[in-house]
Design an enzyme around this catalytic site. Sequence first.
Site, PDB file in Angstrom:
ATOM      1  N   GLU A 250      -6.033  25.440  40.494  1.00 20.59           N
ATOM      2  CA  GLU A 250      -6.300  24.197  40.941  1.00 20.59           C
ATOM      3  C   GLU A 250      -7.657  23.925  40.151  1.00 20.59           C
ATOM      4  O   GLU A 250      -8.533  24.706  39.991  1.00 20.59           O
ATOM      5  CB  GLU A 250      -6.868  24.064  42.475  1.00 20.59           C
ATOM      6  CG  GLU A 250      -5.472  24.166  43.443  1.00 20.59           C
ATOM      7  CD  GLU A 250      -5.884  23.766  44.560  1.00 20.59           C
ATOM      8  OE1 GLU A 250      -6.600  23.130  45.087  1.00 20.59           O
ATOM      9  OE2 GLU A 250      -5.004  23.915  45.645  1.00 20.59           O
ATOM     10  N   LYS A 252     -11.316  23.197  39.668  1.00 17.51           N
ATOM     11  CA  LYS A 252     -12.467  23.187  40.733  1.00 17.51           C
ATOM     12  C   LYS A 252     -13.373  21.842  40.356  1.00 17.51           C
ATOM     13  O   LYS A 252     -14.097  21.869  39.295  1.00 17.51           O
ATOM     14  CB  LYS A 252     -13.269  24.229  40.288  1.00 17.51           C
ATOM     15  CG  LYS A 252     -14.491  24.644  41.514  1.00 17.51           C
ATOM     16  CD  LYS A 252     -14.825  26.249  41.064  1.00 17.51           C
ATOM     17  CE  LYS A 252     -15.905  26.532  42.614  1.00 17.51           C
ATOM     18  NZ  LYS A 252     -16.917  25.622  42.641  1.00 17.51           N
ATOM     19  N   ARG A 257     -18.187  19.101  49.326  1.00 14.23           N
ATOM     20  CA  ARG A 257     -16.847  19.574  50.046  1.00 14.23           C
ATOM     21  C   ARG A 257     -17.076  18.789  51.582  1.00 14.23           C
ATOM     22  O   ARG A 257     -18.109  18.387  52.168  1.00 14.23           O
ATOM     23  CB  ARG A 257     -17.104  21.102  50.604  1.00 14.23           C
ATOM     24  CG  ARG A 257     -15.845  21.568  51.130  1.00 14.23           C
ATOM     25  CD  ARG A 257     -15.734  23.101  51.131  1.00 14.23           C
ATOM     26  NE  ARG A 257     -14.582  23.685  51.581  1.00 14.23           N
ATOM     27  CZ  ARG A 257     -14.172  24.951  51.552  1.00 14.23           C
ATOM     28  NH1 ARG A 257     -15.063  25.964  50.827  1.00 14.23           N
ATOM     29  NH2 ARG A 257     -13.116  25.411  51.722  1.00 14.23           N
ATOM     30  N   ARG A 274     -20.060  21.609  53.848  1.00 19.45           N
ATOM     31  CA  ARG A 274     -19.733  22.911  53.741  1.00 19.45           C
ATOM     32  C   ARG A 274     -20.519  23.620  54.784  1.00 19.45           C
ATOM     33  O   ARG A 274     -19.909  24.750  55.303  1.00 19.45           O
ATOM     34  CB  ARG A 274     -20.112  23.410  52.320  1.00 19.45           C
ATOM     35  CG  ARG A 274     -19.804  24.916  52.184  1.00 19.45           C
ATOM     36  CD  ARG A 274     -20.590  25.370  50.876  1.00 19.45           C
ATOM     37  NE  ARG A 274     -20.465  26.662  50.305  1.00 19.45           N
ATOM     38  CZ  ARG A 274     -20.514  27.588  51.039  1.00 19.45           C
ATOM     39  NH1 ARG A 274     -21.345  27.719  52.104  1.00 19.45           N
ATOM     40  NH2 ARG A 274     -20.316  28.871  50.512  1.00 19.45           N
ATOM     41  N   GLU A 304     -12.734  17.774  48.067  1.00 22.16           N
ATOM     42  CA  GLU A 304     -13.852  17.703  47.493  1.00 22.16           C
ATOM     43  C   GLU A 304     -14.457  16.315  46.985  1.00 22.16           C
ATOM     44  O   GLU A 304     -13.371  15.705  46.230  1.00 22.16           O
ATOM     45  CB  GLU A 304     -13.969  18.625  46.074  1.00 22.16           C
ATOM     46  CG  GLU A 304     -15.336  19.013  45.453  1.00 22.16           C
ATOM     47  CD  GLU A 304     -16.102  20.241  46.193  1.00 22.16           C
ATOM     48  OE1 GLU A 304     -15.515  20.745  47.130  1.00 22.16           O
ATOM     49  OE2 GLU A 304     -17.082  20.506  45.477  1.00 22.16           O
ATOM     50  N   PHE A 344      -7.512  19.230  49.080  1.00 21.47           N
ATOM     51  CA  PHE A 344      -6.881  20.354  48.747  1.00 21.47           C
ATOM     52  C   PHE A 344      -6.241  21.353  49.797  1.00 21.47           C
ATOM     53  O   PHE A 344      -5.652  22.293  49.549  1.00 21.47           O
ATOM     54  CB  PHE A 344      -7.649  21.390  47.642  1.00 21.47           C
ATOM     55  CG  PHE A 344      -9.223  21.622  48.159  1.00 21.47           C
ATOM     56  CD1 PHE A 344      -9.193  22.606  49.162  1.00 21.47           C
ATOM     57  CD2 PHE A 344     -10.211  21.176  47.682  1.00 21.47           C
ATOM     58  CE1 PHE A 344     -10.412  22.891  49.649  1.00 21.47           C
ATOM     59  CE2 PHE A 344     -11.519  21.320  48.006  1.00 21.47           C
ATOM     60  CZ  PHE A 344     -11.713  22.335  48.989  1.00 21.47           C
ATOM     61  N   ARG A 419     -14.903  34.980  52.500  1.00 23.49           N
ATOM     62  CA  ARG A 419     -14.730  34.817  51.217  1.00 23.49           C
ATOM     63  C   ARG A 419     -13.785  36.002  51.080  1.00 23.49           C
ATOM     64  O   ARG A 419     -14.022  37.140  51.160  1.00 23.49           O
ATOM     65  CB  ARG A 419     -16.268  35.264  50.511  1.00 23.49           C
ATOM     66  CG  ARG A 419     -16.214  34.857  48.997  1.00 23.49           C
ATOM     67  CD  ARG A 419     -17.435  35.215  48.293  1.00 23.49           C
ATOM     68  NE  ARG A 419     -18.526  34.057  48.672  1.00 23.49           N
ATOM     69  CZ  ARG A 419     -18.827  33.251  48.336  1.00 23.49           C
ATOM     70  NH1 ARG A 419     -17.834  32.517  47.604  1.00 23.49           N
ATOM     71  NH2 ARG A 419     -19.854  32.255  48.899  1.00 23.49           N
ATOM     72  N   LYS A 425     -12.490  32.161  42.159  1.00 23.19           N
ATOM     73  CA  LYS A 425     -12.718  31.049  41.345  1.00 23.19           C
ATOM     74  C   LYS A 425     -13.056  31.672  39.799  1.00 23.19           C
ATOM     75  O   LYS A 425     -13.711  32.739  39.782  1.00 23.19           O
ATOM     76  CB  LYS A 425     -14.152  30.307  42.031  1.00 23.19           C
ATOM     77  CG  LYS A 425     -15.226  31.428  42.174  1.00 23.19           C
ATOM     78  CD  LYS A 425     -16.398  30.428  42.794  1.00 23.19           C
ATOM     79  CE  LYS A 425     -17.330  31.249  43.408  1.00 23.19           C
ATOM     80  NZ  LYS A 425     -18.510  30.311  44.120  1.00 23.19           N
TER      81      LYS A 425
HETATM   82  P1  ATP Z   1     -19.943  27.002  44.412  1.00 22.58           P
HETATM   83  O1  ATP Z   1     -21.370  26.822  44.327  1.00 22.58           O
HETATM   84  O2  ATP Z   1     -19.196  27.908  42.992  1.00 22.58           O
HETATM   85  O3  ATP Z   1     -19.195  25.693  44.677  1.00 22.58           O
HETATM   86  P2  ATP Z   1     -19.570  27.847  47.232  1.00 22.58           P
HETATM   87  O4  ATP Z   1     -20.323  29.039  47.447  1.00 22.58           O
HETATM   88  O5  ATP Z   1     -19.876  26.594  47.537  1.00 22.58           O
HETATM   89  O6  ATP Z   1     -19.552  28.068  45.500  1.00 22.58           O
HETATM   90  P3  ATP Z   1     -16.885  28.905  46.842  1.00 22.58           P
HETATM   91  O7  ATP Z   1     -16.086  29.262  48.205  1.00 22.58           O
HETATM   92  O8  ATP Z   1     -17.625  30.247  46.249  1.00 22.58           O
HETATM   93  O9  ATP Z   1     -18.079  27.940  47.287  1.00 22.58           O
HETATM   94  O10 ATP Z   1     -16.285  28.187  46.058  1.00 22.58           O
HETATM   95  C1  ATP Z   1     -15.275  27.306  46.476  1.00 22.58           C
HETATM   96  C2  ATP Z   1     -16.032  26.017  46.333  1.00 22.58           C
HETATM   97  O11 ATP Z   1     -15.550  24.955  45.403  1.00 22.58           O
HETATM   98  C3  ATP Z   1     -15.678  25.154  47.728  1.00 22.58           C
HETATM   99  O12 ATP Z   1     -16.671  25.262  48.604  1.00 22.58           O
HETATM  100  C4  ATP Z   1     -15.299  23.802  47.269  1.00 22.58           C
HETATM  101  O13 ATP Z   1     -16.683  22.997  47.524  1.00 22.58           O
HETATM  102  C5  ATP Z   1     -15.341  23.730  45.654  1.00 22.58           C
HETATM  103  N1  ATP Z   1     -13.957  23.345  45.164  1.00 22.58           N
HETATM  104  C6  ATP Z   1     -13.794  22.474  44.468  1.00 22.58           C
HETATM  105  N2  ATP Z   1     -12.656  22.270  44.006  1.00 22.58           N
HETATM  106  C7  ATP Z   1     -11.893  23.015  44.771  1.00 22.58           C
HETATM  107  C8  ATP Z   1     -10.588  23.501  45.117  1.00 22.58           C
HETATM  108  N3  ATP Z   1      -9.531  22.658  44.452  1.00 22.58           N
HETATM  109  N4  ATP Z   1     -10.153  24.189  45.829  1.00 22.58           N
HETATM  110  C9  ATP Z   1     -11.021  24.900  46.572  1.00 22.58           C
HETATM  111  N5  ATP Z   1     -12.567  24.493  46.480  1.00 22.58           N
HETATM  112  C10 ATP Z   1     -12.841  23.717  45.448  1.00 22.58           C
END
Ligand code: ATP
Length: 589
Positions: A250, A252, A257, A274, A304, A344, A419, A425
Amino acid sequence: MLFEEAAKYYERLENTSSRLGMVDILSEMLSHAKPNEIKDLIYLTQGVLAPPFEGLQIGIAEKFAESAIAMSSGYSKEDVVASFRKTGDLGLTSEEFVKKGKLKTLSKRHFESNYVFESMHKIAKTSGTGSQDTKIKILVELLASSSALEARYIIRFALGRLRLGAGDATILEALSKAFTGDRKAKPELENAYNICSDLGKVGEIISEKGMAGISRLKVTLFSPIRPALAERLPTSEQILEKMNGRCAVESKYDGFRVQVHLDRKNNKVAMFSRNLENTTLMFPDIEKAALSEVSAKEAIFEGEALAYDETTGEFRPFQETIQRKRKHGIAMKSTEFPLHLFSFDLMYLDGEDYLSRPYEERRKKLESIIKGNGLIRFSDRIIATTSKQIDKYFEEAVENGLEGIVAKEPNSVYVAGARKFSWIKLKRSYKGELSDTVDLVILGYFLGKGQRAEFGFGGLLTGVYNEKKDVFETLSKIGTGFSEEQMRMFNDTLKKIKVSKKPVRVDAIVSPDFWVEPKYVVTVRADEITKSPMHTCGKEGGKDETGYALRFPRLVSDGIRKDKSPADATTTNEIIEMFGQQKKVRLEG
Ligand code: ATP
């Protein structure tokens, strides 16, 4: 339980220097409480009035607490202020004034902890004209009949500065020990916590219904689910291998969030960030869209949110949109670049819990209940079976201004609050820099020298979260790259959460000028992760062992990351993994 007894446990908590010691004290306290007291005791211990997603703040200002201390003790406000200047802690000042109080005529009474909790609720809920007087009156009434030790914690709680330092994991272990005899039930309690995000509720269930009640806990509307998180891997080959040769990929999106809860019968929509704050007011357009574009009676789904210009197909950085909205009032309709929600995942639908269904099924169902052509869209995705497909999709995503990709394992369940490799990612990398940013907890700060002296701030001591040990370990000092505005902001913000000694759950060799309560998270970019004897991140304690540090760290965001709590910071394990990946990439490159 009498509040006096709870206060004695809190004093012991303050004096213990080990985390396991904290677990023991808390479990002793919880096992001495009645089942109907557990919930409020847990909130009290967390220093909150309700689970954070309810957003109920107690918010007594210092000057009102000073008035209450003066009125309940018969001293003048000036006397109280003078003492506060010396102690730096209104809790200690209040303790001092109860001890030397002049109004001896008032009889002391022993109140229950529930009574204190309810009084604090009343303070928080009183609003409108004359509300400050009412708030002070309630506080005076409590202080006038409390012991000195009780007064210390009443005032700290009322100011939102209880700071007992017990994190979620500590409370979960204490609950496990109090109600099952040892700490082994923590993972099951954590599961329950992950689906309701409410430690008070978890405590109430285990104390009233035991572990059987815990295993029956189901997802409920308007109780946010702790979000699933993604692991990292540096190459598409490794991603595909981990996903057994087939995965969904998918886009990103670099937005905000949003977890949407929809209850059609009551025409009600709520949204959570989040870190589970209620953000419904930020997204009025999406709130409306959830009612008109989703065909379900009840649903919990997530996506998102970001501004998207349909005509040009351009995504706008979320920070920009949020700043514009702030300027023009939070509820402004963003017609120019309307906010879209790229959904998503689906976690709950019409009475059915979807968390344990496979990703592919959740996604198909999500696509069947949302129109998909209005403000709520779907995250773009492909199904990939070769690393070439993943690379091509990744490059296209980056070209379109997106952050990268999230690969998802088709058969995986929704892993709330963790996690895991079911989501991986891959972000665009920056030449010569660590490919991903890290989110670090502020553990302390340094005074400014030379030109910076006037700001009272010269740099941060930051760290990561060690999940296994439930402690924060230092990773980096950040001393450069601050604007004057940022230095002022950090000084203003951090001086409010200064603590007199290193918090129990902080593991450090380096000492800052001031320790702070671990509360705020900042996003940091660096050139690389290096080994270092100065920092405790990843250091197991052996004499010659080294920890990890950042080379050339600098802040990315314009300040504190409001959507992350300390336990959401980058973990020690992630740093160790990133260090390993960095080495591999270098060898391969
Ligand atoms: P980051 O700072 O990289 O966004 P994070 O710690 O907030 O990281 P992670 O779980 O590491 O969160 O990365 C997933 C994040 O990416 C999710 O919290 C979400 O906000 C964002 N995101 C964007 N597009 C998507 C998607 N298609 N599916 C899941 N998460 C997504």
